[in-house]
Design an enzyme around this catalytic site. Structure first.
Site, PDB file in Angstrom:
ATOM      1  N   CYS A 133      -1.586  -0.468   9.515  1.00 35.26           N
ATOM      2  CA  CYS A 133      -1.003  -1.404   8.553  1.00 35.26           C
ATOM      3  C   CYS A 133      -1.402  -0.978   7.147  1.00 35.26           C
ATOM      4  CB  CYS A 133      -1.528  -2.809   8.851  1.00 35.26           C
ATOM      5  SG  CYS A 133      -0.893  -4.047   7.728  1.00 35.26           S
ATOM      6  N   LEU A 134      -0.443  -1.010   6.219  1.00 28.94           N
ATOM      7  CA  LEU A 134      -0.759  -0.617   4.838  1.00 28.94           C
ATOM      8  C   LEU A 134      -1.793  -1.560   4.211  1.00 28.94           C
ATOM      9  CD1 LEU A 134       2.848   0.274   3.591  1.00 28.94           C
ATOM     10  CD2 LEU A 134       1.010   1.870   4.196  1.00 28.94           C
TER      11      LEU A 134
ATOM     12  N   GLY B 174       7.050  -0.349   7.937  1.00 32.35           N
ATOM     13  CA  GLY B 174       7.517  -1.689   7.613  1.00 32.35           C
ATOM     14  C   GLY B 174       6.662  -2.295   6.521  1.00 32.35           C
TER      15      GLY B 174
ATOM     16  N   HIS C 253       5.133  -7.256  14.254  1.00 31.35           N
ATOM     17  CA  HIS C 253       4.048  -7.017  13.286  1.00 31.35           C
ATOM     18  C   HIS C 253       4.414  -7.629  11.919  1.00 31.35           C
ATOM     19  CE1 HIS C 253       0.880  -4.155  11.527  1.00 31.35           C
ATOM     20  NE2 HIS C 253       1.517  -4.585  10.458  1.00 31.35           N
ATOM     21  N   GLU C 254       5.682  -7.430  11.493  1.00 31.17           N
ATOM     22  CA  GLU C 254       6.087  -7.951  10.176  1.00 31.17           C
ATOM     23  C   GLU C 254       6.209  -9.477  10.199  1.00 31.17           C
ATOM     24  OE1 GLU C 254       5.706  -5.939   7.869  1.00 31.17           O
ATOM     25  OE2 GLU C 254       5.717  -4.151   9.121  1.00 31.17           O
TER      26      GLU C 254
ATOM     27  N   HIS D  15       2.894 -10.898   9.687  1.00 34.26           N
ATOM     28  CA  HIS D  15       2.499 -10.907   8.270  1.00 34.26           C
ATOM     29  C   HIS D  15       3.026 -12.154   7.563  1.00 34.26           C
ATOM     30  CE1 HIS D  15       0.389  -7.238   7.393  1.00 34.26           C
ATOM     31  NE2 HIS D  15       1.322  -6.458   7.887  1.00 34.26           N
TER      32      HIS D  15
ATOM     33  N   GLN E 270       2.505  -8.934   1.878  1.00 32.46           N
ATOM     34  CA  GLN E 270       1.607  -7.808   1.581  1.00 32.46           C
ATOM     35  C   GLN E 270       1.599  -7.421   0.102  1.00 32.46           C
ATOM     36  OE1 GLN E 270       3.314  -5.477   5.091  1.00 32.46           O
ATOM     37  NE2 GLN E 270       1.275  -4.621   4.880  1.00 32.46           N
TER      38      GLN E 270
HETATM   39 NI    NI Z   1       1.243  -4.425   8.389  1.00 27.18          NI
END
Ligand code: NI
Length: 174
Positions: A95-96, A46, A137-138, A141, A51
């Site tokens: 997470c990226l 995702g 999670h998204e 963000h 991000q």
């Molecule tokens: Ni993430």
């Protein structure tokens, strides 16, 4: 076209809340496409616009093939949790924007979410398990929250200290 890059912690822009989009028009669709492209390239499940430093409430998810059935990428604008189950699950998350770190996070097992799809249509979706975890999670963000915020103070401190050190160390190489 500006090339989007993934911000990594402790970048303060990751802690900034995103604003709702008025509607899903061509510019939002283009953002969704770009997010998908970066997410596939980085092999993430995702990605949220925050991000890449764009503070619009837009996020994409693709869980890939699940038990032989291809997953249709989920493109969401203004996602909102309508309900969460009292029952929780413990999932190992990464997470990226927090590269190289994985930790177990406890979140509701089942959720109901509303969002605008790529055609500006309002959708409602019930999800459980990994998908429910990813959506939460998204949405985090988009509210300026990283998954490490869900960890104990000590664990969070250890990870963020390492991230700060790594960033200092690699600064010259970037
Ligand atoms: Ni993430």
């Amino acid at each position: 076209m500006k090339i989007l890059e993934i911000l990594t912690a402790p970048d303060p822009r990751l802690l900034q809340k995103a604003l709702p989009v008025e509607k899903v028009d061509n510019s939002v669709r283009k953002l969704m496409d770009q997010l998908l492209e970066i997410m596939y390239f980085k092999r993430g499940l995702g990605l949220a616009s925050v991000q890449v430093g764009i503070h619009k409430r837009v996020a994409v998810i693709d869980l890939g093939e699940r038990e032989g059935v291809p997953f249709k990428p989920l493109l969401m604008a203004n996602p909102e949790l309508l309900w969460v189950s009292p029952m929780t699950q413990r999932t190992e998350e990464g997470c990226l924007s927090v590269p190289g770190y994985y930790a177990e996070v406890v979140r509701p097992l089942e959720i109901r979410v509303s969002y605008l799809d790529e055609n500006n249509k309002k959708q409602e979706l019930e999800a459980r398990g990994l998908l429910a975890d990813c959506i939460q999670h998204e949405i985090d963000h988009l509210n300026g929250i990283l998954f490490i915020e869900h960890l104990s103070f000590l664990k969070r401190k250890i990870i963020s200290n390492k991230l700060i050190k790594e960033k200092k160390y690699t600064k010259g190489d970037l």
